[in-house]
Design an enzyme around this catalytic site. Structure first.
Site, PDB file in Angstrom:
ATOM      1  N   PRO A  13       0.793  -1.219   0.000  1.00 22.16           N
ATOM      2  CA  PRO A  13       0.000   0.000   0.000  1.00 22.16           C
ATOM      3  C   PRO A  13       0.834   1.282   0.000  1.00 22.16           C
ATOM      4  CG  PRO A  13      -0.112  -1.084   2.130  1.00 22.16           C
ATOM      5  CD  PRO A  13       0.527  -2.042   1.181  1.00 22.16           C
ATOM      6  N   ASN A  14       0.330   2.228  -0.763  1.00 17.12           N
ATOM      7  CA  ASN A  14       0.877   3.592  -0.880  1.00 17.12           C
ATOM      8  C   ASN A  14       2.167   3.668  -1.694  1.00 17.12           C
ATOM      9  OD1 ASN A  14      -1.191   4.840   0.761  1.00 17.12           O
ATOM     10  ND2 ASN A  14      -0.248   3.790   2.493  1.00 17.12           N
ATOM     11  N   ARG A  21       4.933  11.017  -2.749  1.00 19.25           N
ATOM     12  CA  ARG A  21       4.725  10.802  -1.320  1.00 19.25           C
ATOM     13  C   ARG A  21       6.016  11.025  -0.534  1.00 19.25           C
ATOM     14  NH1 ARG A  21       4.757   4.760   1.086  1.00 19.25           N
ATOM     15  NH2 ARG A  21       3.935   5.263   3.141  1.00 19.25           N
ATOM     16  N   TYR A  26      11.141   8.895   0.940  1.00 19.92           N
ATOM     17  CA  TYR A  26      11.071   7.780  -0.012  1.00 19.92           C
ATOM     18  C   TYR A  26      11.727   8.064  -1.368  1.00 19.92           C
ATOM     19  CZ  TYR A  26       7.777   5.976   3.426  1.00 19.92           C
ATOM     20  OH  TYR A  26       7.201   5.523   4.592  1.00 19.92           O
ATOM     21  N   ASN A  77       8.133  -5.410  -0.676  1.00 24.56           N
ATOM     22  CA  ASN A  77       8.061  -4.254   0.216  1.00 24.56           C
ATOM     23  C   ASN A  77       6.582  -4.160   0.598  1.00 24.56           C
ATOM     24  OD1 ASN A  77       7.830  -1.851   1.527  1.00 24.56           O
ATOM     25  ND2 ASN A  77       9.056  -0.671   0.060  1.00 24.56           N
ATOM     26  N   ALA A  80       3.070  -0.510   4.919  1.00 24.90           N
ATOM     27  CA  ALA A  80       2.654  -0.550   6.329  1.00 24.90           C
ATOM     28  C   ALA A  80       2.152  -1.931   6.770  1.00 24.90           C
ATOM     29  CB  ALA A  80       1.587   0.503   6.584  1.00 24.90           C
ATOM     30  N   HIS A  83       4.160  -4.104   9.297  1.00 25.49           N
ATOM     31  CA  HIS A  83       4.097  -3.959  10.750  1.00 25.49           C
ATOM     32  C   HIS A  83       2.818  -4.546  11.357  1.00 25.49           C
ATOM     33  CE1 HIS A  83       7.170  -1.242   9.443  1.00 25.49           C
ATOM     34  NE2 HIS A  83       6.294  -0.443   8.862  1.00 25.49           N
ATOM     35  N   ASP A  90       1.908 -15.312   6.914  1.00 24.61           N
ATOM     36  CA  ASP A  90       1.474 -16.706   6.724  1.00 24.61           C
ATOM     37  C   ASP A  90       1.482 -17.092   5.244  1.00 24.61           C
ATOM     38  OD1 ASP A  90       1.162 -17.243   9.408  1.00 24.61           O
ATOM     39  OD2 ASP A  90      -1.019 -17.021   9.417  1.00 24.61           O
ATOM     40  N   GLU A 101      12.891  -9.129   1.966  1.00 28.32           N
ATOM     41  CA  GLU A 101      12.062  -7.972   2.319  1.00 28.32           C
ATOM     42  C   GLU A 101      12.878  -6.703   2.074  1.00 28.32           C
ATOM     43  OE1 GLU A 101      10.928  -8.187   6.430  1.00 28.32           O
ATOM     44  OE2 GLU A 101      10.244  -6.099   6.494  1.00 28.32           O
ATOM     45  N   HIS A 103      12.827  -2.325   2.236  1.00 27.70           N
ATOM     46  CA  HIS A 103      12.209  -1.043   2.588  1.00 27.70           C
ATOM     47  C   HIS A 103      13.092   0.067   2.064  1.00 27.70           C
ATOM     48  CE1 HIS A 103       9.260  -2.934   5.085  1.00 27.70           C
ATOM     49  NE2 HIS A 103      10.228  -3.700   5.538  1.00 27.70           N
ATOM     50  N   SER A 105      13.100   3.152   3.217  1.00 23.45           N
ATOM     51  CA  SER A 105      13.621   3.888   4.376  1.00 23.45           C
ATOM     52  C   SER A 105      14.176   2.903   5.407  1.00 23.45           C
ATOM     53  CB  SER A 105      12.491   4.718   5.003  1.00 23.45           C
ATOM     54  OG  SER A 105      11.484   3.870   5.522  1.00 23.45           O
ATOM     55  N   ARG A 110      13.088   5.007  12.457  1.00 20.69           N
ATOM     56  CA  ARG A 110      11.851   5.795  12.426  1.00 20.69           C
ATOM     57  C   ARG A 110      10.985   5.500  13.667  1.00 20.69           C
ATOM     58  NH1 ARG A 110       9.249   5.269   6.717  1.00 20.69           N
ATOM     59  NH2 ARG A 110       8.112   7.082   7.486  1.00 20.69           N
TER      60      ARG A 110
END
Ligand code: DQA
Length: 152
Positions: A13-14, A21, A26, A77, A80, A83, A90, A101, A103, A105, A110
């Site tokens: 998402p995002n 953004r 980012y 990635n 959110a 988290h 799963d 994985e 990211h 940032s 953070r």
């Protein structure tokens, strides 16, 4: 000649808002710039790179399930959902594929709520804080691993 290993690059998402953004966090590249760099890096290493993005948890999970039979590795990635989503964790476990994985940032520098990653618990490696280069390093790592597997 052996078929090119197929890598699924999933963005959550995002991440479709990249470039617009919070560019200070980012970066200024758009998602399509990042995906283009990944496809060309993949091509140079003999990987078939399939990039997808969704804002929906269920869609990401469906793609991860499909990847079990159609792909050789996943770079994710999860935005959110990193988290919060035990469901994505799963699904990744069920896929049983090499997994990295990424990211943009450094999530550990953070807010405290970003320090926890469910995905990290099932990933082979985590790259955070390298901006879009993280995806390219992840591709390098998967290429090495898959090539080593092919040789054995
Ligand atoms: C992110 C970090 C997450 O905490 C955030 O929710 C994102 C992007 C990153 O790439 O740095 O959407 O995954």
């Amino acid at each position: 000649m052996a078929k090119a290993p197929k890598i699924l690059i999933l963005n959550g998402p995002n991440l479709n808002m990249l470039g617009k953004r919070q560019p200070d966090v980012y970066g200024r590249e758009t998602l399509s710039d990042v995906e283009q760099s990944c496809r060309s890096r993949g091509q140079s290493m003999g990987l078939d790179v399939d990039c997808r993005q969704s804002n929906s948890e269920g869609q990401l999970i469906d793609w991860i399930h499909e990847a079990r039979d159609s792909h050789d590795g996943i770079i994710i990635n999860p935005g959110a959902y990193t988290h919060t989503s035990i469901a994505i964790m799963d699904a990744l476990l069920a896929a049983e594929l090499p997994l990295i994985e990424v990211h943009l940032s450094n999530i550990h520098r953070r807010e405290t709520f970003r320090h926890q990653s469910y995905v990290a618990k099932v990933a082979d490696a985590v790259l955070a804080g390298l901006g879009s280069q993280g995806y390219l390093f992840a591709l390098d790592a998967l290429a090495r691993r898959l090539n080593a597997q092919q040789e054995t």
